[in-house]
Structures are given as C-alpha cells and as structure tokens.
Design an enzyme around this catalytic site. Structure first.
Site, PDB file in Angstrom:
ATOM      1  N   LYS A 110       0.843  -1.206   0.000  1.00  0.00           N
ATOM      2  CA  LYS A 110       0.000   0.000   0.000  1.00  0.00           C
ATOM      3  C   LYS A 110       0.874   1.251   0.000  1.00  0.00           C
ATOM      4  CE  LYS A 110      -4.734  -0.194   1.357  1.00  0.00           C
ATOM      5  NZ  LYS A 110      -5.798   0.087   2.298  1.00  0.00           N
ATOM      6  N   LYS A 189      -5.528 -15.927 -12.752  1.00  0.00           N
ATOM      7  CA  LYS A 189      -5.820 -16.563 -11.466  1.00  0.00           C
ATOM      8  C   LYS A 189      -7.162 -16.059 -10.934  1.00  0.00           C
ATOM      9  CE  LYS A 189      -4.447 -16.937  -6.720  1.00  0.00           C
ATOM     10  NZ  LYS A 189      -3.976 -16.274  -5.556  1.00  0.00           N
ATOM     11  N   LYS A 192     -11.004 -12.491  -6.087  1.00  0.00           N
ATOM     12  CA  LYS A 192     -11.990 -11.416  -5.876  1.00  0.00           C
ATOM     13  C   LYS A 192     -11.513 -10.114  -6.492  1.00  0.00           C
ATOM     14  CE  LYS A 192     -12.077 -11.456  -1.323  1.00  0.00           C
ATOM     15  NZ  LYS A 192     -11.679 -12.747  -0.812  1.00  0.00           N
TER      16      LYS A 192
HETATM   17  P1  ADP Z   1      -8.933 -13.656  -3.229  1.00  0.00           P
HETATM   18  O1  ADP Z   1      -7.705 -13.686  -4.108  1.00  0.00           O
HETATM   19  O2  ADP Z   1     -10.164 -13.972  -3.985  1.00  0.00           O
HETATM   20  O3  ADP Z   1      -9.043 -12.359  -2.427  1.00  0.00           O
HETATM   21  P2  ADP Z   1      -8.048 -14.722  -0.749  1.00  0.00           P
HETATM   22  O4  ADP Z   1      -6.736 -14.023  -0.883  1.00  0.00           O
HETATM   23  O5  ADP Z   1      -9.035 -14.261   0.269  1.00  0.00           O
HETATM   24  O6  ADP Z   1      -8.751 -14.797  -2.181  1.00  0.00           O
HETATM   25  O7  ADP Z   1      -7.733 -16.275  -0.539  1.00  0.00           O
HETATM   26  C1  ADP Z   1      -8.132 -17.087   0.531  1.00  0.00           C
HETATM   27  C2  ADP Z   1      -7.499 -18.450   0.319  1.00  0.00           C
HETATM   28  O8  ADP Z   1      -7.918 -19.030  -0.931  1.00  0.00           O
HETATM   29  C3  ADP Z   1      -5.973 -18.392   0.274  1.00  0.00           C
HETATM   30  O9  ADP Z   1      -5.448 -19.473   0.999  1.00  0.00           O
HETATM   31  C4  ADP Z   1      -5.660 -18.547  -1.189  1.00  0.00           C
HETATM   32  O10 ADP Z   1      -4.427 -19.179  -1.372  1.00  0.00           O
HETATM   33  C5  ADP Z   1      -6.792 -19.395  -1.730  1.00  0.00           C
HETATM   34  N1  ADP Z   1      -7.052 -19.040  -3.135  1.00  0.00           N
HETATM   35  C6  ADP Z   1      -7.654 -17.909  -3.577  1.00  0.00           C
HETATM   36  N2  ADP Z   1      -7.733 -17.886  -4.924  1.00  0.00           N
HETATM   37  C7  ADP Z   1      -7.156 -19.034  -5.372  1.00  0.00           C
HETATM   38  C8  ADP Z   1      -6.930 -19.604  -6.673  1.00  0.00           C
HETATM   39  N3  ADP Z   1      -7.325 -18.971  -7.789  1.00  0.00           N
HETATM   40  N4  ADP Z   1      -6.320 -20.797  -6.744  1.00  0.00           N
HETATM   41  C9  ADP Z   1      -5.925 -21.442  -5.624  1.00  0.00           C
HETATM   42  N5  ADP Z   1      -6.099 -20.964  -4.377  1.00  0.00           N
HETATM   43  C10 ADP Z   1      -6.711 -19.775  -4.228  1.00  0.00           C
END
Ligand code: ADP
Ligand code: TRP
Length: 324
Positions: A110, A189, A192
């Site tokens: 940030k 990938k 969110k």
């Molecule tokens: P986002 O990227 O949607 O914000 P988070 O960072 O909240 O997701 O991820 C929560 C968990 O889900 C983490 O342990 C992350 O490694 C796993 N995760 C999120 N997106 C993926 C993905 N596309 N493939 C594999 N694991 C994922």
C-alpha cells in the site's frame, strides 16, 4: 496437536478459495484438534459496510459447514467472539518492533502505491499473531502469501519468551497446496480482486451464465484445440474423474467441438460436485438459530483455551490475574 487457521469474510467464497484452501482445511479436521475461525476483525480493514460485513460473516459460516466442516470434529467460531485475542494483541504489540511490521507485504504494498495505510493495516500481523498464539497453535495451514505472517508470529513469540520466559508456543506454517492455481473466467488466477470469480453457491441459472461467460479464443469449431491451454478444461479437471478428463481432452484434440459444449460439460460436473453441499447449505440457512448455536459453542470452546493462555501471559508479564 492444534491446527488453526482463519479465513477472512471479505467476499463470497469462490472455486479458488475452495480448492486452494477450504477443502484442505476440512481434510485436516480428522486427526488434529482443529480450530477454524472467521476473521471478521481482520475484514474490518477492508469492508466498511456493516450490512455487507454481516452477510459475508454469515455466508462464510454457512459455506464452511455446508462444505463439510464438522462442528463435532473441528471448532468453528468468529474471531470477534473471543475478545481475549484483542487483549493479547495489545500485550504482543508492546514487544513488537516497528521494523518487523514495516517489512510486512500488505502494508508495504500500500505504501509503495502511495495509498495511506491506517494503523489497523499496519498492526494486522500482530492481530494475526494473537489469533495463533492465543490457542497454543502448533500448525497453521495458510496460503503462500500468509507465510510471512507466521514468521512474524514466531518472531513476536520468541521476543516475548526471551523477555518473560517460556510462555508462548511457537507455531509452524503448513503451506497449502496451491500448485493447481484455479483460473478465473478471464483465464487469469481466480481472485476477488480481479472480478473473475465463480462463486461457490450461485443459483443454478446464474452459475450456468457465469460458466458460459468464460473467455475463449477464436479457434474455429473444426480445429483441434489444446485442452491444457483452456480455462474451461482446467476448471473441468477440478471436478471430473481422470477417465472423464481424458474423454474431454480427446474431444478437444480431435477438433469438431465448440467451446460451448465444453462449458456445458463443466457446468454439469460443477453443479453435481456441489449438489450435496448446496442442499446442506439450504437446510442450514433456513435454520439460523442452529447456525448461531454452532458458532456460540465454538466460541465458548475457543475462549476457554484463550483465557487459559491469557492467564499465563498476564502472569508472565506481571499483570493481575488469574481470571479463569
Ligand atoms: P482472493 O484472491 O479472492 O481475495 P483470498 O486471498 O481471500 O482470495 O484467498 C483465501 C485463500 O484461498 C488463500 O489461501 C488462497 O491461497 C486461496 N485461493 C484464492 N484464490 C485461489 C486460486 N485462484 N487458486 C488457488 N487458491 C486460491
Ligand atoms: N490473514 C489471513 C488471510 O488473509 C487470515 C487470518 C487471520 C489467519 N488470522 C489468522 C490465518 C490466523 C491463519 C491464522 O488469509
């Protein structure tokens, strides 16, 4: 052996969250004393709409239980239902060097972008350390991006122990298998933050529409296609048995198949895969008092442990107690 992890309710869970994290947490509930919590206090650093936060917390609990987290085998609770964690966070902050937090990526990123960071974001890793240390956790399963925070937790615990004597248990990170990065509808990938997710329990029609929106190239129907280069096929692999995968891969390579057909196969496999969980989720959602009972029972169990650890910590540093 205590396994503990937290998951932030900052949006509806998607296929990436399930295959990359939730499925693996659930698999760990059998042989260990597993504590899983919904990190609602951490979510406050990003979600500033009260109703939205409330619904994400509720949805997170419903999703986890629907997907197989068993409250008889694992303890599920909301982070904010254990206020001792915030007290421990304060005590830990008194032994945490600023330089340690300045290195942490959420804050650093940030700052590098020139976005002003608040104290919550800066001290986020200390709250995470308190989450872990409050329950004498041994193993913390997390994605690669959180490993730094477990190292910070160990540093803080070590510093506390070196000042006040052996009090806190040093945890180890267990890195989740993220080798199969789940692709999103645009092929990047799934995340969110990219707006390319497929949420776990979308209504049937919306799910079909979302799958139909997966981006494809312009290879004509007749032309052979490389399955491994197609997000549709990569997603299909998550749900289908090896024989089914081989059949679809063959259809790709042979040519004569349009992407619409592959999307239909993906929709059917995904819908069937989560059908049982979907039904369980609907039953739970219709019974909010049972859900609340599960979360309260989880919090009670977690609090009992946190109070015991807090008593130890307070005694070590000269605060009055015990309170248990
Ligand atoms: P986002 O990227 O949607 O914000 P988070 O960072 O909240 O997701 O991820 C929560 C968990 O889900 C983490 O342990 C992350 O490694 C796993 N995760 C999120 N997106 C993926 C993905 N596309 N493939 C594999 N694991 C994922
Ligand atoms: N920060 C973690 C994440 O964003 C969530 C979390 C909060 C957590 N407290 C924790 C994970 C304690 C493991 C242990 O994914």
């Amino acid at each position: 052996m205590r396994v503990l992890s937290g998951i932030q309710p900052t949006g509806r869970f998607h296929w990436g969250n399930y295959f990359g994290a939730i499925q693996q947490y659930i698999a760990l509930q059998d042989n260990q004393q597993a504590f899983y919590f919904i990190a609602d206090l951490h979510a406050l650093t990003t979600i500033r709409e009260p109703q939205l936060l409330q619904s994400y917390i509720q949805d997170a609990a419903l999703d986890l239980l629907a997907l197989g987290l068993d409250p008889d085998r694992a303890t599920l609770f909301r982070q904010s239902d254990v206020p001792e964690v915030c007290e421990l966070q304060w005590i830990l902050m008194t032994v945490t060097q600023l330089s340690l937090l300045e290195k942490c990526h959420a804050y650093k990123d940030k700052k590098a972008k020139g976005i002003p960071a608040d104290a919550g974001l800066f001290t986020y890793p200390v709250l995470m350390a308190a989450d872990i240390l409050a329950y004498d956790s041994d193993i913390v399963p997390v994605g690669q991006d959180q490993v730094q925070h477990i190292e910070v937790t160990r540093d803080i615990a070590q510093r506390f122990n070196s000042i006040y004597g052996e009090t806190l248990v040093l945890p180890d990170a267990k890195t989740l298998d993220e080798s199969a990065k789940v692709p999103g509808v645009d092929g990047d990938k799934m995340s969110k933050s990219y707006g390319n997710t497929i949420e776990l329990f979308m209504p049937e029609k919306a799910l079909r529409k979302r799958i139909m929106s997966i981006k494809t190239d312009t290879t004509p129907v007749e032309a052979p296609k490389d399955p491994e280069a197609s997000a549709i096929y990569l997603l299909y692999k998550l749900f289908a048995a090896p024989e089914q995968q081989a059949v679809l891969a063959q259809r790709y390579r042979a040519g004569g198949m349009g992407y619409g057909e592959a999307k239909q196969a993906l929709f059917e496999a995904a819908f069937a895969h989560f059908a049982e969980a979907r039904a369980r989720r609907e039953r739970l959602a219709a019974d909010p008092s049972t859900l609340e009972d599960i979360l309260q029972a989880g919090a009670k169990k977690a609090r009992k442990k946190a109070i015991e650890v807090l008593d130890r910590v307070r005694k070590a540093c000269g605060l009055p107690g015990p309170r248990s």
